[in-house]
Design a protein around this motif. Structure first.
Motif, PDB file in Angstrom:
ATOM      1  N   HIS A   1     -11.269   2.367   6.839  1.00 26.34           N
ATOM      2  CA  HIS A   1     -10.595   3.340   7.719  1.00 26.34           C
ATOM      3  C   HIS A   1     -11.042   4.774   7.433  1.00 26.34           C
ATOM      4  O   HIS A   1     -10.438   5.730   7.931  1.00 26.34           O
ATOM      5  N   LEU A   2     -12.095   4.946   6.653  1.00 23.41           N
ATOM      6  CA  LEU A   2     -12.584   6.269   6.274  1.00 23.41           C
ATOM      7  C   LEU A   2     -14.022   6.512   6.716  1.00 23.41           C
ATOM      8  O   LEU A   2     -14.444   7.656   6.848  1.00 23.41           O
TER       9      LEU A   2
ATOM     10  N   SER B   1       9.459   8.745   2.211  1.00 24.97           N
ATOM     11  CA  SER B   1       8.296   8.070   2.777  1.00 24.97           C
ATOM     12  C   SER B   1       7.025   8.437   2.021  1.00 24.97           C
ATOM     13  O   SER B   1       6.156   7.590   1.801  1.00 24.97           O
ATOM     14  N   TYR B   2       6.911   9.694   1.611  1.00 29.64           N
ATOM     15  CA  TYR B   2       5.737  10.120   0.844  1.00 29.64           C
ATOM     16  C   TYR B   2       5.651   9.369  -0.479  1.00 29.64           C
ATOM     17  O   TYR B   2       4.586   8.857  -0.858  1.00 29.64           O
ATOM     18  N   ASP B   3       6.769   9.271  -1.173  1.00 26.40           N
ATOM     19  CA  ASP B   3       6.790   8.616  -2.493  1.00 26.40           C
ATOM     20  C   ASP B   3       6.498   7.124  -2.404  1.00 26.40           C
ATOM     21  O   ASP B   3       5.961   6.536  -3.351  1.00 26.40           O
ATOM     22  N   HIS B   4       6.855   6.502  -1.265  1.00 23.33           N
ATOM     23  CA  HIS B   4       6.688   5.055  -1.113  1.00 23.33           C
ATOM     24  C   HIS B   4       5.543   4.692  -0.168  1.00 23.33           C
ATOM     25  O   HIS B   4       5.388   3.522   0.199  1.00 23.33           O
ATOM     26  N   PHE B   5       4.744   5.656   0.192  1.00 20.93           N
ATOM     27  CA  PHE B   5       3.726   5.464   1.227  1.00 20.93           C
ATOM     28  C   PHE B   5       2.731   4.357   0.878  1.00 20.93           C
ATOM     29  O   PHE B   5       2.260   3.631   1.747  1.00 20.93           O
ATOM     30  N   LEU B   6       2.404   4.218  -0.389  1.00 14.93           N
ATOM     31  CA  LEU B   6       1.400   3.239  -0.803  1.00 14.93           C
ATOM     32  C   LEU B   6       1.909   1.803  -0.727  1.00 14.93           C
ATOM     33  O   LEU B   6       1.148   0.856  -0.934  1.00 14.93           O
TER      34      LEU B   6
ATOM     35  N   ILE C   1      -7.015   3.013  -0.750  1.00 14.99           N
ATOM     36  CA  ILE C   1      -7.857   4.209  -0.762  1.00 14.99           C
ATOM     37  C   ILE C   1      -7.640   5.032   0.501  1.00 14.99           C
ATOM     38  O   ILE C   1      -7.647   6.269   0.475  1.00 14.99           O
ATOM     39  N   PHE C   2      -7.415   4.348   1.609  1.00 12.97           N
ATOM     40  CA  PHE C   2      -7.134   5.039   2.865  1.00 12.97           C
ATOM     41  C   PHE C   2      -5.754   5.665   2.843  1.00 12.97           C
ATOM     42  O   PHE C   2      -5.574   6.821   3.246  1.00 12.97           O
ATOM     43  N   LEU C   3      -4.754   4.922   2.372  1.00 18.30           N
ATOM     44  CA  LEU C   3      -3.387   5.437   2.332  1.00 18.30           C
ATOM     45  C   LEU C   3      -3.297   6.695   1.472  1.00 18.30           C
ATOM     46  O   LEU C   3      -2.593   7.648   1.831  1.00 18.30           O
TER      47      LEU C   3
ATOM     48  N   ARG D   1      -2.297  10.244   3.224  1.00 22.50           N
ATOM     49  CA  ARG D   1      -1.076  10.935   2.787  1.00 22.50           C
ATOM     50  C   ARG D   1      -1.333  12.412   2.512  1.00 22.50           C
ATOM     51  O   ARG D   1      -0.453  13.256   2.729  1.00 22.50           O
ATOM     52  N   LYS D   2      -2.533  12.744   2.065  1.00 25.96           N
ATOM     53  CA  LYS D   2      -2.878  14.139   1.763  1.00 25.96           C
ATOM     54  C   LYS D   2      -2.916  15.004   3.018  1.00 25.96           C
ATOM     55  O   LYS D   2      -2.839  16.228   2.933  1.00 25.96           O
TER      56      LYS D   2
END
Length: 274
Positions: A19-20, A119-124, A132-134, A138-139
């Motif tokens: 996805h990158l 959501s940021y803390d649990h995004f992965l 690697i995409f997540l 997120r950044k």
């Protein structure tokens, strides 16, 4: 085959499995198509701030259909040509329903992506996408403590649910079904993409074709999943990716010979146009 406009989905279609990365064949073929005066549109579930880097890497994009058709933009002027935002009352009802469940989600509003601290803390934890995409994705988002700080005074394009515990999916859908004028599609288990009724890729692509005075029969479209179905159904030359879902393949007129990581988009353009 007289193609005036090429519209391509991003994830699972234009991009490789990470996805990158954009396979070089996709980039080369789209650039050569642009040199033949064919307009290029990126048609994605992402919002602009999550797509600008990919468009810059291509270097040949004319138009963007964003957030599953909620917004159509001119890639050069960055002006909004068409919009179909979620109604404010619907947004409030959706977010109140979300409060009952441990959901990881993003809000796309005014071309940017926002997440709550939770959501940021649990995004992965989101399934169906490489880590690697997540981490990179997120950044590119803005983090807010309160979801209401995100939506206040903004035009909400789409709410993208990255992860729902399986046991919560049915009750959440049941609750969302009570909110009128919503459309939601699913790309993978635990995912849900919510937009206003009238905001879908097919409708936005038809609008763009009319805006360009190009018949929809002269449009080539590529996609791989549920949010691409309306686009694949309406385009004159529609291609589901070899790696695409069964529903996408059923909606499309053709299937690419190669998958997304092999440059199936570029190969198809090269074979049929170049």
């Amino acid at each position: 085959m007289e193609i005036k406009l090429i519209a391509t989905d991003v994830d699972g279609t234009l991009m490789a499995d990470d996805h990158l990365t954009i396979p070089s064949l996709n980039k080369q073929s789209l650039i050569r198509a642009k040199e033949k005066n064919i307009k290029i549109a990126v048609c994605t579930g992402r919002t602009y701030s999550l797509t600008d880097r990919e468009c810059a890497a291509l270097g040949c994009v004319d138009y963007l259909i964003l957030s599953n058709g909620a917004v159509v933009m001119d890639a050069k002027t960055l002006g909004t040509l068409y919009s179909c935002y979620l109604p404010v009352q619907a947004v409030e009802k959706i977010l109140k329903a979300f409060e009952k469940y441990p959901i990881i989600y993003e809000i796309y509003a005014d071309r940017h992506a926002y997440v709550t601290k939770y959501s940021y803390d649990h995004f992965l934890e989101a399934e169906g996408l490489p880590e690697i995409f997540l981490r990179d994705y997120r950044k590119r988002m803005f983090v807010k403590e309160s979801v209401w700080d995100i939506v206040r005074g903004k035009n909400v394009e789409k709410i993208n649910v990255n992860h729902i515990p399986e046991e919560c999916i049915a009750p959440l859908r049941e609750e969302l079904n009570t909110i009128p004028n919503l459309v939601y599609s699913v790309a993978y288990l635990g995912n849900m993409e919510i937009t206003a009724k009238g905001a879908d890729k097919g409708r936005a692509l038809k609008w763009l074709a009319e805006y360009l005075k190009t018949g929809i029969e002269n449009v080539m479209a590529f996609g791989d999943s549920g949010n691409d179905i309306t686009m694949l159904e309406c385009a004159g030359y529609s291609y589901a990716m070899k790696n695409g879902s069964d529903k996408a393949k059923k909606a499309a007129k053709f299937v690419t010979g190669s998958d997304n990581s092999e440059g199936g988009v570029g190969e198809t353009i090269k074979k049929n146009i170049l």
